[in-house]
Design an enzyme around this catalytic site. Structure first.
Site, PDB file in Angstrom:
ATOM      1  N   LYS A   8       0.842  -1.191   0.000  1.00 26.79           N
ATOM      2  CA  LYS A   8       0.000   0.000   0.000  1.00 26.79           C
ATOM      3  C   LYS A   8       0.886   1.252   0.000  1.00 26.79           C
ATOM      4  O   LYS A   8       1.998   1.219   0.533  1.00 26.79           O
ATOM      5  CB  LYS A   8      -0.837  -0.065   1.288  1.00 26.79           C
ATOM      6  N   LYS A  13       7.569   0.789   1.299  1.00 23.91           N
ATOM      7  CA  LYS A  13       8.112  -0.036   0.207  1.00 23.91           C
ATOM      8  C   LYS A  13       9.478   0.465  -0.245  1.00 23.91           C
ATOM      9  O   LYS A  13      10.414  -0.294  -0.402  1.00 23.91           O
ATOM     10  CB  LYS A  13       7.205   0.013  -1.027  1.00 23.91           C
ATOM     11  N   LYS A  39       4.629   8.480  -7.337  1.00 25.81           N
ATOM     12  CA  LYS A  39       5.377   9.346  -6.441  1.00 25.81           C
ATOM     13  C   LYS A  39       6.859   9.451  -6.842  1.00 25.81           C
ATOM     14  O   LYS A  39       7.556  10.313  -6.347  1.00 25.81           O
ATOM     15  CB  LYS A  39       5.242   8.809  -5.009  1.00 25.81           C
ATOM     16  N   ASP A 126      -1.745  -0.303  -4.239  1.00 28.10           N
ATOM     17  CA  ASP A 126      -3.114   0.016  -3.810  1.00 28.10           C
ATOM     18  C   ASP A 126      -4.164  -0.492  -4.760  1.00 28.10           C
ATOM     19  O   ASP A 126      -5.304  -0.688  -4.373  1.00 28.10           O
ATOM     20  CB  ASP A 126      -3.269   1.530  -3.698  1.00 28.10           C
TER      21      ASP A 126
HETATM   22  N1  ADP Z   1      10.394   0.740   9.892  1.00 27.35           N
HETATM   23  C1  ADP Z   1      10.228   2.052   9.783  1.00 27.35           C
HETATM   24  N2  ADP Z   1      10.307   2.821  10.887  1.00 27.35           N
HETATM   25  C2  ADP Z   1      10.096   4.167  10.808  1.00 27.35           C
HETATM   26  N3  ADP Z   1       9.798   4.824   9.676  1.00 27.35           N
HETATM   27  C3  ADP Z   1       9.709   4.107   8.556  1.00 27.35           C
HETATM   28  C4  ADP Z   1       9.926   2.702   8.530  1.00 27.35           C
HETATM   29  N4  ADP Z   1       9.786   2.296   7.249  1.00 27.35           N
HETATM   30  C5  ADP Z   1       9.487   3.376   6.504  1.00 27.35           C
HETATM   31  N5  ADP Z   1       9.444   4.469   7.289  1.00 27.35           N
HETATM   32  C6  ADP Z   1       9.095   5.845   6.885  1.00 27.35           C
HETATM   33  O1  ADP Z   1       7.797   5.833   6.324  1.00 27.35           O
HETATM   34  C7  ADP Z   1       7.684   6.823   5.293  1.00 27.35           C
HETATM   35  C8  ADP Z   1       7.148   6.186   4.016  1.00 27.35           C
HETATM   36  O2  ADP Z   1       8.082   5.304   3.492  1.00 27.35           O
HETATM   37  P1  ADP Z   1       8.247   5.012   1.944  1.00 27.35           P
HETATM   38  O3  ADP Z   1       9.323   4.012   1.844  1.00 27.35           O
HETATM   39  O4  ADP Z   1       8.389   6.262   1.178  1.00 27.35           O
HETATM   40  O5  ADP Z   1       6.842   4.341   1.630  1.00 27.35           O
HETATM   41  P2  ADP Z   1       6.250   3.861   0.220  1.00 27.35           P
HETATM   42  O6  ADP Z   1       7.384   3.673  -0.719  1.00 27.35           O
HETATM   43  O7  ADP Z   1       5.567   2.578   0.530  1.00 27.35           O
HETATM   44  O8  ADP Z   1       5.277   4.934  -0.229  1.00 27.35           O
HETATM   45  C9  ADP Z   1       9.074   7.416   5.148  1.00 27.35           C
HETATM   46  O9  ADP Z   1       9.128   8.630   5.848  1.00 27.35           O
HETATM   47  C10 ADP Z   1       9.969   6.390   5.798  1.00 27.35           C
HETATM   48  O10 ADP Z   1      11.120   6.946   6.297  1.00 27.35           O
HETATM   49 MG    MG Z   2       7.719   4.533  -2.470  1.00 28.91          MG
END
Ligand code: ADP
Ligand code: MG
Ligand code: ADP
Ligand code: SF4
Ligand code: MG
Lengths: 267, 267
Positions: A8, A13, A39, A126
């Site tokens: 999601k 991810k 994104k 999603d």
């Molecule tokens: N295990 C974790 N603990 C704390 N923050 C996390 C963790 N994993 C991801 N994040 C934070 O969550 C946010 C979203 O992560 P992101 O990797 O960009 O998500 P996605 O790629 O799924 O959209 C970022 O600010 C990231 O630093």
């Molecule tokens: Mg991402």
């Protein structure tokens, strides 16, 4: 070997993918990470900046593939990991599938698709329509990132259903779930009881991981200056080692939606 | 009048939509709500259960439109609001656009598309590709639900871009943002400074709203037994009244992605 990491939006991810890519590189693999999310910030913690998307570059070159060089679209990231951002469909038009298809086509034309030990697709999970399922056509394994909440597990179940669908015609297996940003696991446990699949790892919420995105660095790069972060890198090395061992994987038997609501939500 | 409510998955679109639909009904309007999310639980707090999706019903009838009656797909919800769930594309295949198109086609065949004062589409806004932008083809106004975080505002900007795109060929306007589950507004304010649009309302996180989903009831139904909840209903009545006043709306000038990262994220 080709991997597809789904989950999601906002679940972690990209953060997880970048660190797994570096972990695989630490094990001596030549890795390419391809971001497939509108994104287009998948490889941010590998490069420290937002690289241009494939579609940006193709548009700038008026879609003349012959004018596109590998260094126009493939950027060098930390740990020797190469980075590509497919990006998403233009807002309000186009299709996620077209973007992924164009990206793979271009990489093949550049002879860049088969020279890596591992290619990792980081894909928004999603929707998982025909378009966003396209990376599964190329993948040997899918990994699903989830937290312990209903919405992320509902998305995980649709991703599992997509893997089952694609596994009928492709050599694809689900390697398993990666729990992220959660110390609770009760809903994850309930879910895997009803839809058996391995749980590769569960990462709690760790402030240094959140900070890694602000800094534009993976945990591995941060640990160079602060070895107390090595325990965080171990989570990702553990995932990489399990994948490199070429697990059996599963063809999941996703749960019917209605059962999922009964099983996981507090309705 | 036709409305389209968009926002990132899990942001509170359906909860907000159901309560807006009831608020519009309280103002004497005949309302139909159409859920357009693979999660197909849009109308849950109106009906108290998960109604079958259009695709479920069409498949059960082997796609013989002539065998489908209005009561097969349109369910009566609280406050006299009628409910339809389009659902999403089958996992790993199909297209969100096809599902929305089929739904509208069927409703027109059933002479059910033009007999309402208001039709409200509740749409997943994580991708807004050609497929998920389809409801914008029918809408007079779009409303975007967001919180005060980067991911939801990034999604909001793509939705705004889709509205701008569609407004070139359709009489569509963006009515504005609905902040939800947040008491902070600093990033929302930053965003609307750079991409001017009205902020119709901002709802804080209210435990009774979270509970409403567990109970399968809108806030209006809960307030019948507990009048202290009337203040929550007022948020939704305020939104309904602004929409019924047929606002000017805007054709938003979405922000380029890179600017958004600089503006909103802590990179
Ligand atoms: N295990 C974790 N603990 C704390 N923050 C996390 C963790 N994993 C991801 N994040 C934070 O969550 C946010 C979203 O992560 P992101 O990797 O960009 O998500 P996605 O790629 O799924 O959209 C970022 O600010 C990231 O630093
Ligand atoms: Mg991402
Ligand atoms: N203002 C609010 N305060 C507290 N909880 C909320 C609020 N708005 C929505 N929620 C809760 O958030 C969750 C997700 O809402 P939902 O409407 O299903 O999101 P979406 O339709 O965008 O996926 C639900 O549990 C809902 O009760
Ligand atoms: S297949 Fe998916 S990404 Fe492509 S237009 Fe349809 S819903 Fe959008
Ligand atoms: Mg919803």
């Amino acid at each position: 070997m080709k991997l597809a990491v789904y989950g999601k939006g906002g679940i972690g991810k990209s953060t997880t993918s970048c660190n797994i890519s570096v972990a695989l590189a630490k094990r001596g693999k030549k890795v390419l990470q391809i971001g497939c999310d509108p994104k287009h910030d998948s490889t941010f913690t590998l490069t420290g900046f937002l690289i241009p998307t494939i579609i940006d570059t193709l548009q700038a070159k008026d879609y003349h593939y012959e004018d596109v060089w590998p260094e126009d679209v493939i950027y060098k990231g930390y740990g020797g990991v190469d980075c590509v951002e497919a990006g998403g469909p233009p807002a309000g038009a186009g299709c996620g599938g077209y973007v992924v298809g164009e990206t793979v086509k271009l990489l093949k034309e550049l002879n860049a698709f088969d020279e890596y030990d591992v290619i990792l697709f980081d894909v928004l999970g999603d929707v998982v329509c025909g378009g966003f399922a396209a990376p599964l056509n190329y993948a040997d394994y899918c990994m699903i990132v989830t937290d312990n909440g209903f919405d992320a597990l509902f998305a995980a179940n649709r991703i599992a259903a997509s893997v089952r669908e694609k596994a009928r015609t492709h050599p694809l297996r689900l390697a398993g779930l990666i729990g992220n940003r959660t110390s609770k696991r009760d809903l994850i446990e309930k879910y895997v009881e009803s839809v058996p699949m391995p749980v590769l790892e569960v990462l709690p919420l760790i402030e240094d991981i959140r900070v890694s995105r602000v800094k534009g660095k993976t945990l591995f790069e941060m640990a160079e200056k602060d070895p107390s972060l090595n325990y965080v890198c171990d989570y990702y090395l553990n995932i990489a080692d399990q994948i490199l061992a070429r697990p059996e994987g599963v063809v999941p038997n996703d749960s019917p939606d209605r059962d999922l609501f009964a099983l996981l939500s507090d309705f």
